[in-house]
Design an enzyme around this catalytic site. Structure first.
Site, PDB file in Angstrom:
ATOM      1  N   ASP A 101      -3.629  -6.459   5.190  1.00 51.09           N
ATOM      2  CA  ASP A 101      -4.570  -7.334   5.890  1.00 51.09           C
ATOM      3  C   ASP A 101      -4.461  -8.777   5.414  1.00 51.09           C
ATOM      4  OD1 ASP A 101      -5.692  -5.447   7.591  1.00 51.09           O
ATOM      5  OD2 ASP A 101      -6.935  -4.643   5.973  1.00 51.09           O
ATOM      6  N   LYS A 147     -13.030   0.313  15.539  1.00 51.54           N
ATOM      7  CA  LYS A 147     -11.684  -0.288  15.682  1.00 51.54           C
ATOM      8  C   LYS A 147     -11.203  -0.210  17.131  1.00 51.54           C
ATOM      9  CE  LYS A 147     -10.255   0.078  11.010  1.00 51.54           C
ATOM     10  NZ  LYS A 147      -9.752   0.854   9.921  1.00 51.54           N
ATOM     11  N   LYS A 160       9.866 -16.454 -10.390  1.00 52.38           N
ATOM     12  CA  LYS A 160       9.060 -15.410 -11.024  1.00 52.38           C
ATOM     13  C   LYS A 160       7.990 -16.048 -11.906  1.00 52.38           C
ATOM     14  CE  LYS A 160       9.274 -11.426 -14.016  1.00 52.38           C
ATOM     15  NZ  LYS A 160      10.016 -10.769 -15.071  1.00 52.38           N
ATOM     16  N   PHE A 219      -4.119   3.282  14.817  1.00 48.98           N
ATOM     17  CA  PHE A 219      -4.394   4.322  13.833  1.00 48.98           C
ATOM     18  C   PHE A 219      -5.465   3.821  12.890  1.00 48.98           C
ATOM     19  CE2 PHE A 219      -1.113   7.616  14.404  1.00 48.98           C
ATOM     20  CZ  PHE A 219      -0.453   7.027  15.477  1.00 48.98           C
ATOM     21  N   ASN A 245       0.857  -1.186   0.000  1.00 47.52           N
ATOM     22  CA  ASN A 245       0.000   0.000   0.000  1.00 47.52           C
ATOM     23  C   ASN A 245       0.894   1.237   0.000  1.00 47.52           C
ATOM     24  OD1 ASN A 245       0.573   0.834   2.815  1.00 47.52           O
ATOM     25  ND2 ASN A 245      -0.324  -1.175   3.229  1.00 47.52           N
ATOM     26  N   LYS A 260     -10.492  -3.797  18.694  1.00 50.66           N
ATOM     27  CA  LYS A 260      -9.087  -4.156  18.923  1.00 50.66           C
ATOM     28  C   LYS A 260      -8.627  -3.864  20.355  1.00 50.66           C
ATOM     29  CE  LYS A 260      -7.907  -3.427  14.055  1.00 50.66           C
ATOM     30  NZ  LYS A 260      -6.783  -3.445  13.117  1.00 50.66           N
TER      31      LYS A 260
END
Ligand code: CTP
Length: 404
Positions: A283, A342, A293, A328, A214, A346
């Protein structure tokens, strides 16, 4: 050198510039220190002035450059007064010759006389040719300086201005400024507190050359690491792949995958007091990464089977007892609802919620507009540089620790 007492005024930094091709970078260090609210003055050797004009520094600092012991406009004994003024002397860049002079207590110009008259810490950022750096004479001098309490901001390795490749390149300017700020003892609120920080993205291998990732830059985690270090904390930064210099004085553990980050975090958590989970952990990861490859038309799959990664934040919070675990939440819709969800799911102490759809808060930006979501209330912050957001988050951590 004596240990600096906690400062009660704006930090004074005396930057010394010596004769090296990297002298121009000292101007950027001056600016970074000024941005961090330091008062900066500059002294230069004759060699330094061959590479960059004193007018650059007198303009930046609005103060005459100290380059002559006789006829300095503001005082009769400039080296003594300047040394007394300075909370920190920072020689950047520091040539092999100046390293040798100060290691041997020579004082044959304004700069070396002022270093010899230092009443507080002195940091040097050496820069020179690799063979000059590796020469036993230079290494002997470096050891002498280190044993006398000088802080050495080690040169980096890379292609040097002379064309040689190796150690001797001036350290990154931000690293130098961070090192200076860390030496300026402005706060000890987190003295001795062990803080674990996860930062950056993770890369989940599809095959040896491809991965799922990301756009996290890691900037928030790195800013928190530096600020926590400045407040006296013992910081371990578990970082995914980012292109940021290691914050000064922080232990960095580099990892690639979510599983590696999980393992490193769980190990560090055993004796940590606070965890700040800024990482944008993937995730999911490919269930069966290929060991070669993948070739399209031959064995590249149409679909990739994924498996869910362990949640590091939730795993740390599950064993937190009275320790602080901060998570975060980067969201593009329904920020507060998702962040609250969250926090509860969590079991974090606090969630820092960030609307990444806003122009001033996107991944990779230098500013953020965040809300602090506590179980009992929400605190909304303005758009701020990430370094200032880091201060607010650590203030919040200090308050939470005080309540426990
Ligand atoms: N986090 C973590 N380990 C993971 C996933 C997330 O530690 N495997 C942490 C992040 O560091 C962050 C917080 O959890 O502090 C929120 O991350 P996010 O990915 O937004 O949470 P998710 O539970 O994955 O929620 P969603 O994908 O629905 O947004």
């Amino acid at each position: 050198m004596s240990k600096m007492p906690k400062l009660t005024h704006t930090p004074h930094v005396l930057v010394g510039v010596t004769g090296c091709i990297a002298a121009y970078k000292a101007a950027e260090v001056v600016r970074l220190l000024q941005k961090a609210d330091c008062k900066v003055r500059v002294m230069m050797s004759a060699g330094g002035e061959k590479f960059i004009a004193p007018a650059t520094f007198s303009g930046l600092t609005r103060y005459p450059v100290l380059d002559d012991l006789f006829g300095f406009p503001t005082t009769e004994i400039p080296h003594i007064d300047s040394a007394e003024w300075a909370d920190l002397q920072l020689i950047v860049p520091c040539t092999a010759n100046v390293v040798a002079k100060i290691a041997n207590g020579l004082a044959d110009d304004a700069l070396t006389s002022t270093v010899l008259a230092a009443t507080g810490p002195v940091a040097i950022a050496p820069a020179m040719n690799v063979y000059m750096w590796e020469n036993p004479a230079t290494q002997h001098n470096m050891k002498a300086l280190q044993s006398r309490g000088f802080t050495i901001i080690n040169p980096a390795s890379g292609r040097l201005a002379c064309g040689d490749v190796g150690a001797g390149k001036l350290a990154d300017v931000q690293t130098i400024a961070d090192a200076a700020l860390q030496l300026l003892h402005t706060s000890d609120e987190l003295n001795g507190v062990k803080i674990l920080i996860t930062a950056g993205p993770t890369h989940e291998a599809i095959d040896p050359v491809r991965y799922i990732a990301n756009a996290s830059s890691g900037k928030m985690g790195y800013a928190l690491a530096q600020e926590a270090e400045r407040r006296g904390a013992q910081v371990t930064l578990i970082s995914g792949p980012v292109s940021l210099p290691a914050p000064y004085g922080v232990t960095v553990i580099s990892v690639t995958s979510a599983q590696e980050m999980y393992e490193a975090a769980m190990k560090e958590w055993k004796d940590a007091d606070v965890a700040l989970c800024t990482a944008a952990v993937a995730d999911f990861s490919p269930k069966h990464p290929a060991d070669h490859k993948l070739k399209k038309g031959i064995d590249a799959p149409d679909t990739i089977e994924l498996t869910e990664n362990k949640d590091i934040l939730a795993s740390l919070a599950a064993t937190k007892d009275d320790r602080i675990v901060v998570g975060f939440a980067a969201e593009t819709t329904d920020l507060l609802e998702h962040a609250e969800e969250k926090l509860n799911r969590k079991h974090a102490s606090l969630i820092v919620a960030n609307d990444v759809s806003r122009g001033d808060s996107t991944f990779g930006s230098d500013t953020d507009r965040v809300s602090l979501i506590y179980p009992s209330h929400i605190e909304q912050l303005d758009t701020l540089p990430k370094t200032e957001v880091a201060c607010h988050i650590l203030d919040a951590v200090e308050n939470l620790r005080a309540q426990n």
